[in-house]
Design an enzyme around this catalytic site. Structure first.
Site, mmCIF file in Angstrom:
data_model
loop_
_atom_site.group_PDB
_atom_site.id
_atom_site.type_symbol
_atom_site.label_atom_id
_atom_site.label_comp_id
_atom_site.label_asym_id
_atom_site.label_seq_id
_atom_site.Cartn_x
_atom_site.Cartn_y
_atom_site.Cartn_z
ATOM 1 N N PRO A 1 0.847 -1.199 0.000
ATOM 2 C CA PRO A 1 0.000 0.000 0.000
ATOM 3 C C PRO A 1 0.886 1.254 0.000
ATOM 4 O O PRO A 1 1.905 1.301 0.707
ATOM 5 C CB PRO A 1 -0.788 -0.117 1.298
ATOM 6 C CG PRO A 1 -0.616 -1.522 1.764
ATOM 7 C CD PRO A 1 0.705 -1.963 1.259
ATOM 8 N N TYR A 2 0.478 2.258 -0.782
ATOM 9 C CA TYR A 2 1.314 3.438 -1.011
ATOM 10 C C TYR A 2 0.462 4.696 -0.905
ATOM 11 O O TYR A 2 -0.536 4.835 -1.604
ATOM 12 C CB TYR A 2 1.926 3.314 -2.412
ATOM 13 C CG TYR A 2 2.924 4.375 -2.806
ATOM 14 C CD1 TYR A 2 4.291 4.107 -2.809
ATOM 15 C CD2 TYR A 2 2.507 5.636 -3.201
ATOM 16 C CE1 TYR A 2 5.219 5.075 -3.189
ATOM 17 C CE2 TYR A 2 3.431 6.611 -3.584
ATOM 18 C CZ TYR A 2 4.780 6.320 -3.568
ATOM 19 O OH TYR A 2 5.696 7.271 -3.953
ATOM 20 N N GLY B 1 4.261 8.261 -0.374
ATOM 21 C CA GLY B 1 5.648 7.861 -0.613
ATOM 22 C C GLY B 1 6.643 8.670 0.204
ATOM 23 O O GLY B 1 7.783 8.861 -0.211
ATOM 24 N N THR B 2 6.220 9.134 1.377
ATOM 25 C CA THR B 2 7.109 10.005 2.153
ATOM 26 C C THR B 2 7.761 9.292 3.334
ATOM 27 O O THR B 2 8.381 9.939 4.178
ATOM 28 C CB THR B 2 6.322 11.212 2.713
ATOM 29 O OG1 THR B 2 5.280 10.718 3.575
ATOM 30 C CG2 THR B 2 5.702 12.031 1.596
ATOM 31 N N SER B 3 7.627 7.979 3.405
ATOM 32 C CA SER B 3 8.207 7.256 4.528
ATOM 33 C C SER B 3 9.695 7.561 4.680
ATOM 34 O O SER B 3 10.438 7.577 3.708
ATOM 35 C CB SER B 3 8.036 5.752 4.323
ATOM 36 O OG SER B 3 8.875 5.048 5.231
ATOM 37 N N PHE C 1 -1.657 -5.524 7.765
ATOM 38 C CA PHE C 1 -2.902 -6.237 8.048
ATOM 39 C C PHE C 1 -3.945 -6.013 6.951
ATOM 40 O O PHE C 1 -4.899 -6.777 6.828
ATOM 41 C CB PHE C 1 -3.492 -5.787 9.389
ATOM 42 C CG PHE C 1 -2.565 -5.945 10.566
ATOM 43 C CD1 PHE C 1 -1.493 -6.850 10.533
ATOM 44 C CD2 PHE C 1 -2.739 -5.200 11.726
ATOM 45 C CE1 PHE C 1 -0.634 -6.993 11.619
ATOM 46 C CE2 PHE C 1 -1.901 -5.346 12.820
ATOM 47 C CZ PHE C 1 -0.838 -6.237 12.757
ATOM 48 N N GLY C 2 -3.776 -4.959 6.165
ATOM 49 C CA GLY C 2 -4.752 -4.654 5.129
ATOM 50 C C GLY C 2 -4.481 -3.288 4.524
ATOM 51 O O GLY C 2 -3.495 -2.634 4.868
ATOM 52 N N VAL C 3 -5.374 -2.890 3.624
ATOM 53 C CA VAL C 3 -5.248 -1.606 2.934
ATOM 54 C C VAL C 3 -6.385 -0.712 3.430
ATOM 55 O O VAL C 3 -7.560 -1.080 3.333
ATOM 56 C CB VAL C 3 -5.358 -1.790 1.408
ATOM 57 C CG1 VAL C 3 -5.204 -0.444 0.698
ATOM 58 C CG2 VAL C 3 -4.328 -2.788 0.901
ATOM 59 N N TYR D 1 13.859 15.178 18.814
ATOM 60 C CA TYR D 1 14.026 15.175 17.358
ATOM 61 C C TYR D 1 15.419 15.708 17.058
ATOM 62 O O TYR D 1 15.709 16.886 17.289
ATOM 63 C CB TYR D 1 12.946 16.058 16.746
ATOM 64 C CG TYR D 1 12.818 15.989 15.237
ATOM 65 C CD1 TYR D 1 11.808 15.229 14.651
ATOM 66 C CD2 TYR D 1 13.670 16.704 14.403
ATOM 67 C CE1 TYR D 1 11.649 15.177 13.273
ATOM 68 C CE2 TYR D 1 13.529 16.653 13.021
ATOM 69 C CZ TYR D 1 12.512 15.895 12.461
ATOM 70 O OH TYR D 1 12.350 15.845 11.100
#
Lengths: 531, 531
Positions: free
Chosen positions: A116-117, A120-122, A251-253, A448
């Site tokens: 799942p996308y 795309g900022t991971s 686990f799912g989308v 941080y």
């Protein structure tokens, strides 16, 4: 157009001012550049797709390049070098929950891995396809980005999972509402991604983390949709929302998200205060948090971050004047900048400001009004663009974060900074390290930390430098009562450290859930739980 | 001494004033008494224990009687009749986590059912042993009631799970702290029980529900201890606290609880305001909640509850004067009483009060100062004693509660009240029904309904009356977007309705967790999940 090999829109360019470069050179040495690859050269590397044709799936080379990597430092280096490794075999763009279900059934039938996308900022390796025998389908939710329902009485908005920050806020603003979730990645990251990775925004002090905003929704699983209804609160057994939150695609989308929204506030202001020293500043923000002063954001930079921010800010003449004023008022070397916000009705904001000023005054705080606060608010989503500017100047920047109880904040912060500062000493390299606390709670705070270092002579050696630093700091976090992530999730990069906090039996619970939802391990394997 | 067949301490006796009895008689008819059994007659019914001897286990008959039932209406009727049905075979009183582990291992070896027991205050059938081939061990945590650690910097207190409300607060107060968790059952219910059943206290608006207060701790499972560390917040995958919360003894026995505590507030006041009608009152409290006015409690009685409370309050002369005053100010028939509290520092409380008065004034609210608020605070834990007083007067009282989104509050409340009011019409019996909202959120509210009816000619028929009413209202809740419990858990009594909100796939997730922790179903079977 969005950059294919870095952060944000190509039209947004941030430059490092000359005195900023000089500041860094004095701290870590002269910058060094590595050559950037072109998109064309990367496109030629994309192999043939192993997927059968499907009307919802694109196996276009550029789509596959653009969905192969996130925004972690290893992703960055891979994209700049043009050394992607693995590409998804195809990218699907479903427009409805029914299409997601169809794609899941199709993937199950053919033993296809599904990733799942969202945006795309991971920054933790959540969406990267891995090499293996099974083909990989990336399932982009970008077309499911609409506000589907707004219950103004209950203040619940229903969205498609692929709505990014601006899409969420603009659709709500048209009705006078806000979600109030503003992570630094807000321009690109999505509602579904926030839920899946337990995101937290800059104004979580007022609006809550995504855990508090996520009211219910639907998770498409291989066994069918898991629908979670909305309740203001419930004592009816374990809360299933909390299993979707942080599930990271295992686990799912997520096909629909219901969130708690707020009326746009009548009044919002951000202020800057300088505290004379770190110990006094730390005590002050702990007191602010524990006294429940209703602020909407609070960010405290340590002395090195304060110095660095002022150095990189531009306008050296104005900054010198500011520093002179602060010195006269007792905030000289070692001063720490605190930014805080009030959001709400004017009466409440005035009371909150009064309480904050009174409390900060007792700790020697020098109040500077709203100018620097406004600067913070204007630039709040620009930090990710700095990586590009620093890269052009010959430097690598990365960040990492954790959270811990107040009694442990100072110790953990010191150890993290030391592990990074001294992390490349063997190679004779210096690392510039600074930290802020941006999410405070009665119990403790997030930490941080930003670190800047020079690339090595090659991409591979540069990645190795990063790995050395990241591992050193991550083991410090895991070994010193920090969580491996306060706001970015686990992904692949943090998975090795997860057992340190969940314990063997906690990991077994997560494994049992994964086995329940996805016994064949087709959903994002290797993320969250190691395979 | 604690009552063996009802609520609270024998020394606390509450009486129904004469005009209160007249008020009820006018509404449901003359009261009717059923004969109470004696403890001695019940003791003779206790059968021989099926458990082997163990130094930590008592098979004393009185201990077994006193741990056989909770405080649900069926429990009440069983206790008054002396018709207990099933007793535990023994009661263990562990003093350490190691002893809990020892008892779990002992029970697993001998195939013994284990029921974790806190204060025995469940109103949903959480702790009742069932008949069956396997012997039943009730595991009372009452000796594990100490404050074990207080981290004043992080504001985290570590307790044994068996500490009840007064034990929690008195041990914290000695250091200047409070947990701030005040459910109506506070005098008897325990920290571990609050966690296991997702309890909420009267001042949750300030302090949060137990979900927000529970920072971490230990769950003893058949596979060993699951230790959950404390973090102010974390994005490291699904939150395991949320699996312990609401686990109702199905997954393990809570052996240690860490909670977030607060400094005792500088200032606390409770006020009463009368709103002219239910629609205006409902709108006012929704606005108060959604505007985030920092109140510490808020309770709105509907018109019938307001009338009933004033009628049962005593001092009819004073009440008549009050009502005259309210009538003159626009709050006559149909008026609704709102009680709210402010807790914190004086500056903040003054600002909160000002906002609340301004907002309530716009909705026609008539402010009456702190007198009635103080009365509420003084009597806040006395309501459970009312069952005894009503029983003596020949009436049965029970309550039920749910929560739903604001857009549905009025409809659901109406339907619940109608289902109860008309529930015994076939028998020609009237039921007096009234409601308050006591936990408000931006998204919605809890709904807490009280119903009073007359016993039938026998205990069995009276239980049948209750069953008719409870089932009617529960199906209304389950069928109209309410949760089957906002603050008391599922137990056995609510288990038939749980699937309506969790869904088939949600139930499967809970079943998978139960199978993971307790494959032999030895821990509290039939609670939460039906067996």
């Amino acid at each position: 157009m969005r950059r294919w090999n870095g952060w944000g829109d190509e039209a947004t360019v941030m430059e490092l001012p000359a005195h900023g470069a000089a500041f860094l050179e004095a701290r870590v040495g002269a910058g060094r550049s590595l050559p950037d690859a072109s998109l064309d050269s990367v496109l030629t590397q994309v192999p043939a797709s192993r997927l059968a044709d499907h009307p919802l799936i694109s196996s276009d080379a550029e789509a596959r390049v653009r969905h192969a990597r996130g925004q972690s430092l290893p992703d960055w280096l891979a994209m700049r070098e043009g050394n992607f490794g693995v590409f998804p075999d195809g990218v699907a763009f479903p427009e409805t929950a029914a299409q997601i279900r169809e794609l899941l059934a199709w993937a199950a039938e053919r033993d296809v891995i599904v990733i799942p996308y969202g945006g795309g900022t991971s920054v933790a390796g959540h969406i990267n396809p891995q090499s293996g025998d099974r083909p990989v389908l990336t399932l982009s939710l970008e077309r499911m980005n609409r506000l589907l329902d707004l219950d103004e009485e209950s203040r619940i908005a229903t969205f498609g999972p692929g709505a990014n920050g601006p899409q969420v806020e603009s659709q709500l603003r048209a009705h006078g509402y806000t979600l109030g979730h503003f992570p630094q990645s807000w321009e690109l990251s999505t509602l579904g991604g926030w839920v899946a990775s337990r995101s937290s925004g800059q104004q979580s002090l007022r609006y809550g983390r995504i855990e508090q905003l996520f009211a219910g929704g639907t998770l498409e699983t291989f066994g069918g949709p898991l629908e979670i209804p909305t309740f203001p609160a419930s004592a009816a057994g374990p809360d299933l929302r909390e299993i979707v939150l942080g599930s990271e695609g295992r686990f799912g989308v997520i096909s629909e998200v219901r969130v708690r929204v707020s009326k746009l506030a009548e009044d919002e202001r951000f202020y800057a205060v300088f505290l004379p020293s770190w110990p006094r500043a730390l005590e002050a923000i702990r007191e602010l948090a524990q006294a429940r002063v209703p602020l909407s954001m609070l960010r405290l930079s340590n002395a090195i971050e304060t110095e660095t921010q002022l150095a990189l800010a531009g306008h050296p003449g104005q900054i010198a004047l500011l520093e002179k004023y602060l010195r006269l008022r007792g905030a000289g070397a070692g001063k720490c900048m605190l930014t805080f916000g009030v959001t709400g009705n004017r009466l409440q904001n005035a009371a909150s400001l009064k309480q904050a000023k009174r409390l900060l005054g007792r700790h020697g705080g020098v109040f500077t009004g709203t100018l620097l606060g406004r600067k913070w608010a204007e630039g709040r989503f620009r930090f990710p663009y700095l990586r590009e500017a620093l890269w052009q100047a010959g430097y690598v920047v990365d960040t990492l974060e954790t959270a811990t109880d107040w009694c442990n904040v100072d110790l953990l912060l010191d150890r993290i900074e030391a592990s990074l500062r001294d992390g490349l000493a063997d190679e004779g390299e210096r690392v510039h390290v600074f930290t802020h606390l941006s999410h405070v709670y009665g119990e403790g705070s997030s930490i941080y930390t930003t670190y800047v270092f020079r690339p090595a002579g090659s991409y591979a050696e540069t990645l190795e430098r990063w790995r050395t630093l990241k591992q050193a700091a991550s083991w410090v976090i895991a070994g010193n009562r920090g969580t491996i992530s306060h706001q970015h999730g686990v992904g692949r990069d943090h998975a090795p450290y997860l057992a340190a906090e969940k314990g063997e039996r906690g990991m077994a619970v997560l494994e049992a859930l994964a086995a329940h939802f996805d016994p064949e391990r087709r959903l994002n394997p290797g993320v969250l739980l190691r395979d």
